[in-house]
Write a protein that holds these residues in place. Structure first.
Motif, PDB file in Angstrom:
ATOM      1  N   SER A 135      54.562  37.587  34.597  1.00  0.00           N
ATOM      2  CA  SER A 135      54.111  38.686  35.446  1.00  0.00           C
ATOM      3  C   SER A 135      52.766  39.213  34.965  1.00  0.00           C
ATOM      4  CB  SER A 135      55.159  39.810  35.422  1.00  0.00           C
ATOM      5  OG  SER A 135      54.694  40.943  36.111  1.00  0.00           O
ATOM      6  N   GLN A 152      50.015  36.709  35.842  1.00  0.00           N
ATOM      7  CA  GLN A 152      49.681  36.758  37.267  1.00  0.00           C
ATOM      8  C   GLN A 152      48.747  37.924  37.552  1.00  0.00           C
ATOM      9  OE1 GLN A 152      53.476  36.845  39.257  1.00  0.00           O
ATOM     10  NE2 GLN A 152      53.817  34.647  38.981  1.00  0.00           N
ATOM     11  N   LYS A 153      48.996  39.064  36.930  1.00  0.00           N
ATOM     12  CA  LYS A 153      48.123  40.223  37.117  1.00  0.00           C
ATOM     13  C   LYS A 153      46.720  39.935  36.585  1.00  0.00           C
ATOM     14  CE  LYS A 153      51.629  43.840  37.090  1.00  0.00           C
ATOM     15  NZ  LYS A 153      52.796  42.980  37.003  1.00  0.00           N
ATOM     16  N   GLU A 198      45.308  36.979  36.263  1.00  0.00           N
ATOM     17  CA  GLU A 198      44.674  36.007  37.169  1.00  0.00           C
ATOM     18  C   GLU A 198      44.119  36.696  38.402  1.00  0.00           C
ATOM     19  OE1 GLU A 198      47.644  33.026  37.892  1.00  0.00           O
ATOM     20  OE2 GLU A 198      47.427  32.166  35.887  1.00  0.00           O
ATOM     21  N   GLN A 199      44.853  37.677  38.920  1.00  0.00           N
ATOM     22  CA  GLN A 199      44.381  38.421  40.095  1.00  0.00           C
ATOM     23  C   GLN A 199      43.129  39.228  39.747  1.00  0.00           C
ATOM     24  OE1 GLN A 199      45.597  38.237  43.357  1.00  0.00           O
ATOM     25  NE2 GLN A 199      43.614  39.234  43.645  1.00  0.00           N
ATOM     26  N   ILE A 200      43.113  39.805  38.586  1.00  0.00           N
ATOM     27  CA  ILE A 200      41.924  40.558  38.159  1.00  0.00           C
ATOM     28  C   ILE A 200      40.718  39.628  38.063  1.00  0.00           C
ATOM     29  CG2 ILE A 200      40.900  41.799  36.192  1.00  0.00           C
ATOM     30  CD1 ILE A 200      43.736  43.016  35.737  1.00  0.00           C
ATOM     31  N   GLN A 253      40.231  36.830  39.657  1.00  0.00           N
ATOM     32  CA  GLN A 253      39.830  36.445  41.011  1.00  0.00           C
ATOM     33  C   GLN A 253      39.041  37.558  41.678  1.00  0.00           C
ATOM     34  OE1 GLN A 253      43.325  35.252  43.149  1.00  0.00           O
ATOM     35  NE2 GLN A 253      43.617  33.387  41.928  1.00  0.00           N
ATOM     36  N   ASP A 254      39.486  38.790  41.484  1.00  0.00           N
ATOM     37  CA  ASP A 254      38.793  39.922  42.075  1.00  0.00           C
ATOM     38  C   ASP A 254      37.383  40.083  41.504  1.00  0.00           C
ATOM     39  OD1 ASP A 254      41.078  40.413  43.545  1.00  0.00           O
ATOM     40  OD2 ASP A 254      41.732  42.121  42.316  1.00  0.00           O
TER      41      ASP A 254
END
Length: 169
Positions: free
Chosen positions: A155, A158-159, A161-163, A165-166
């Protein structure tokens, strides 16, 4: 025994995904884990396993501040109670320390784990060593804790990775 890798915020965010009303215990697990030399993040996973993500759906109730089921054996015996959440986490870490080490407890904090002296010292130096000791019969107890910890790490990743990407957008 070992270092804590997940931050207190990572721990708190993980449990809040499952139980939005969960208390924020991550800092206690990180700080006391470091003090006792116990993996605070995996101990936190054990607390989530024991308390159903701080929903306390078993015999232990929230006001007991008993995050690991110390002494809880059934409906007629809900186990130990501690005055504050920090004391409850400290008792949890002391109990893990008893299993993981033969060293004396550090003197900085008084012993508050009522079952510390009932443990065969150093008998579970790895999490799976708790099988059949912490929870009976508990033949997969340690594996359950490690599986929950793995979900916490996934989890968190995943957070992150999202950061990333952003940031790249």
């Amino acid at each position: 025994m070992g270092p804590t890798f997940l931050s207190p915020e990572n721990m708190n965010q993980y449990v809040k995904e499952i139980n939005p009303n969960a208390a924020r215990l991550g800092s206690y697990y990180a700080t006391l884990g470091e003090f006792y030399g116990i993996r605070g993040d995996i101990a936190f996973a054990q607390a989530m396993h024991e308390t159903d993500y701080l929903r306390f759906t078993g015999v232990v109730k929230p006001e007991q501040n008993n995050f690991c089921g110390l002494g809880a054996t059934g409906p007629d015996n809900p186990g130990a109670s501690f005055a504050t959440p920090e004391e409850g986490v400290r008792a949890h870490m002391q109990h893990l320390f008893a299993y993981a080490s033969t060293n004396p407890l550090p003197a900085d904090y008084p012993k508050i784990d009522p079952r510390f002296d009932l443990v065969t010292r150093g008998s579970a130096t790895e999490w799976i060593g708790l099988n059949g000791k912490w929870a009976v019969p508990g033949s997969n107890y340690g594996q359950s804790i490690l599986n929950l910890y793995e979900r916490m790490v996934e989890s968190t990743l995943q957070k992150l990775e999202q950061i990333l990407q952003d940031i790249q957008v």
